[in-house]
Write a protein that holds these residues in place. Structure first.
Motif, PDB file in Angstrom:
ATOM      1  N   ARG A 162       8.224   6.516 -22.293  1.00 21.29           N
ATOM      2  CA  ARG A 162       7.482   6.029 -23.422  1.00 21.29           C
ATOM      3  C   ARG A 162       6.581   7.071 -23.708  1.00 21.29           C
ATOM      4  O   ARG A 162       5.809   7.084 -24.897  1.00 21.29           O
ATOM      5  CB  ARG A 162       6.785   4.515 -23.161  1.00 21.29           C
ATOM      6  N   THR A 163       5.872   7.997 -22.796  1.00 16.99           N
ATOM      7  CA  THR A 163       4.881   8.939 -22.786  1.00 16.99           C
ATOM      8  C   THR A 163       5.483  10.293 -23.053  1.00 16.99           C
ATOM      9  O   THR A 163       6.412  10.774 -22.388  1.00 16.99           O
ATOM     10  CB  THR A 163       4.089   8.942 -21.473  1.00 16.99           C
ATOM     11  N   ARG A 164       4.813  10.948 -23.975  1.00 19.94           N
ATOM     12  CA  ARG A 164       4.939  12.309 -24.198  1.00 19.94           C
ATOM     13  C   ARG A 164       4.435  13.350 -23.238  1.00 19.94           C
ATOM     14  O   ARG A 164       3.460  13.260 -22.709  1.00 19.94           O
ATOM     15  CB  ARG A 164       4.510  12.817 -25.496  1.00 19.94           C
ATOM     16  N   ILE A 165       5.555  13.887 -22.295  1.00 18.09           N
ATOM     17  CA  ILE A 165       5.061  14.620 -21.308  1.00 18.09           C
ATOM     18  C   ILE A 165       5.358  15.993 -21.469  1.00 18.09           C
ATOM     19  O   ILE A 165       6.775  16.316 -21.747  1.00 18.09           O
ATOM     20  CB  ILE A 165       5.719  14.191 -19.936  1.00 18.09           C
ATOM     21  N   GLU A 166       4.642  17.176 -21.583  1.00 18.29           N
ATOM     22  CA  GLU A 166       5.026  18.388 -21.895  1.00 18.29           C
ATOM     23  C   GLU A 166       4.355  19.357 -21.075  1.00 18.29           C
ATOM     24  O   GLU A 166       3.419  19.356 -20.465  1.00 18.29           O
ATOM     25  CB  GLU A 166       4.128  18.682 -23.294  1.00 18.29           C
ATOM     26  N   TYR A 167       5.530  20.094 -20.372  1.00  7.67           N
ATOM     27  CA  TYR A 167       5.270  21.117 -19.469  1.00  7.67           C
ATOM     28  C   TYR A 167       4.798  22.429 -19.949  1.00  7.67           C
ATOM     29  O   TYR A 167       5.736  23.301 -20.662  1.00  7.67           O
ATOM     30  CB  TYR A 167       6.517  21.161 -18.548  1.00  7.67           C
ATOM     31  N   LEU A 168       3.555  22.910 -19.906  1.00  3.23           N
ATOM     32  CA  LEU A 168       3.145  24.252 -20.478  1.00  3.23           C
ATOM     33  C   LEU A 168       3.483  25.183 -19.393  1.00  3.23           C
ATOM     34  O   LEU A 168       3.738  26.416 -19.602  1.00  3.23           O
ATOM     35  CB  LEU A 168       1.660  24.341 -20.787  1.00  3.23           C
ATOM     36  N   GLU A 169       3.826  24.861 -18.094  1.00  2.31           N
ATOM     37  CA  GLU A 169       4.097  25.751 -17.224  1.00  2.31           C
ATOM     38  C   GLU A 169       5.579  25.197 -16.752  1.00  2.31           C
ATOM     39  O   GLU A 169       5.870  24.324 -16.175  1.00  2.31           O
ATOM     40  CB  GLU A 169       3.518  25.614 -15.832  1.00  2.31           C
ATOM     41  N   LYS A 170       6.628  26.123 -17.740  1.00  2.00           N
ATOM     42  CA  LYS A 170       7.888  25.543 -17.415  1.00  2.00           C
ATOM     43  C   LYS A 170       8.390  25.757 -16.159  1.00  2.00           C
ATOM     44  O   LYS A 170       9.564  24.890 -15.787  1.00  2.00           O
ATOM     45  CB  LYS A 170       8.887  26.570 -18.473  1.00  2.00           C
ATOM     46  N   ASP A 171       8.069  26.182 -15.112  1.00  2.00           N
ATOM     47  CA  ASP A 171       8.660  26.212 -13.659  1.00  2.00           C
ATOM     48  C   ASP A 171       8.696  25.042 -13.252  1.00  2.00           C
ATOM     49  O   ASP A 171       9.306  24.805 -12.029  1.00  2.00           O
ATOM     50  CB  ASP A 171       7.933  27.314 -12.945  1.00  2.00           C
ATOM     51  N   LEU A 172       7.509  23.934 -13.536  1.00  2.00           N
ATOM     52  CA  LEU A 172       7.297  22.840 -12.972  1.00  2.00           C
ATOM     53  C   LEU A 172       8.200  21.761 -13.442  1.00  2.00           C
ATOM     54  O   LEU A 172       8.337  20.851 -12.765  1.00  2.00           O
ATOM     55  CB  LEU A 172       6.035  22.551 -13.307  1.00  2.00           C
ATOM     56  N   VAL A 173       8.985  21.808 -14.398  1.00  2.00           N
ATOM     57  CA  VAL A 173      10.060  20.967 -14.713  1.00  2.00           C
ATOM     58  C   VAL A 173      11.327  20.777 -13.681  1.00  2.00           C
ATOM     59  O   VAL A 173      11.585  21.995 -13.123  1.00  2.00           O
ATOM     60  CB  VAL A 173      10.914  21.717 -15.915  1.00  2.00           C
ATOM     61  N   GLU A 174      11.296  19.617 -13.375  1.00  2.00           N
ATOM     62  CA  GLU A 174      12.555  19.198 -12.010  1.00  2.00           C
ATOM     63  C   GLU A 174      13.732  19.861 -12.711  1.00  2.00           C
ATOM     64  O   GLU A 174      14.168  19.667 -13.836  1.00  2.00           O
ATOM     65  CB  GLU A 174      12.265  17.788 -11.988  1.00  2.00           C
ATOM     66  N   ASP A 175      14.378  20.060 -11.704  1.00  2.00           N
ATOM     67  CA  ASP A 175      15.914  20.328 -11.655  1.00  2.00           C
ATOM     68  C   ASP A 175      16.801  19.130 -12.683  1.00  2.00           C
ATOM     69  O   ASP A 175      16.274  18.231 -12.095  1.00  2.00           O
ATOM     70  CB  ASP A 175      16.600  20.927 -10.830  1.00  2.00           C
ATOM     71  N   ALA A 176      17.499  19.561 -13.471  1.00  2.00           N
ATOM     72  CA  ALA A 176      18.315  18.525 -14.160  1.00  2.00           C
ATOM     73  C   ALA A 176      19.183  17.824 -13.138  1.00  2.00           C
ATOM     74  O   ALA A 176      19.872  18.650 -12.058  1.00  2.00           O
ATOM     75  CB  ALA A 176      18.938  19.009 -15.238  1.00  2.00           C
TER      76      ALA A 176
END
Length: 201
Positions: free
Chosen positions: A186-200
């Motif tokens: 429900r919440t917009r979560i935006e990663y400005l530091e792309k490396d922190l995105v969890e692996d799919a």
């Protein structure tokens, strides 16, 4: 336009710094109208390591894990603000942290860092108890089933309260996990530091 909260987070960090000094604390993630900075991620790693009596791990995998914990913290904090749940003043934990000042310094932490984290942990337990535990139902059948499956030693009646508490805690934790999953959607979560995105997965 980036949210005002991002700039407030940066200014809050720079508040006590003399004029002329340059403060760079990049925003790594936005969670709704809340922000997570790179320094918060590093601090989360140091605190987790200190409280677990381990060496800090600043690898990408560890930073991703710390980032996810902070995202969950921001989601809970928002719910606590909306629901006006009781908050804990960090000063309440300062007596505990004062004795560990030298050890904290070696870990790159301050007594205030640890006091705020201990206060947050107490707040989370309060939130869990007030928000989820009341809805948990543990029946006599549940208790008896657990007693048999775990092959516990002793009398069932003597262990009943202990088993009920354990099952209630586990189910409340599960309800919290489900709630967090829903809030993430429900919440917009935006990663400005792309490396922190969890692996799919």
């Amino acid at each position: 336009m980036r949210t005002i909260a991002i700039w407030l987070a940066i200014w809050a960090t720079a508040g006590a710094v003399p004029l002329g000094a340059v403060i760079v604390d990049r925003v790594a993630i936005t969670v709704g109208n809340k922000v997570i900075t790179e320094s918060e991620i590093d601090l989360r790693i140091r605190l987790t390591a200190f409280e677990g009596d381990e060496k800090p791990d600043f690898s990408l995998a560890a930073r991703r894990q710390a980032a996810q914990r902070l995202i969950e913290q921001k989601l809970v904090e928002r719910e606590m603000e909306v629901g006006r749940y009781p908050r804990v003043a960090p000063e309440a934990a300062k007596q505990v942290t004062a004795a560990a000042a030298l050890t904290l310094k070696d870990a790159g932490l301050t007594p205030d860092d640890l006091a705020r984290d201990l206060a947050w942990q107490r707040e989370l337990l309060t939130f869990l108890s007030l928000r989820f535990r009341p809805a948990v139902q543990v029946t006599d059948q549940d208790v008896e089933k657990y007693f048999k499956e775990q092959s516990l030693k002793g009398e069932l009646n003597d262990l009943r309260a202990q088993i009920e508490e354990k099952l209630t805690g586990e189910r409340a934790d599960k309800e919290l996990d489900l709630w967090l999953q829903d809030q993430r959607k429900r919440t917009r979560i935006e990663y400005l530091e792309k490396d922190l995105v969890e692996d799919a997965k």
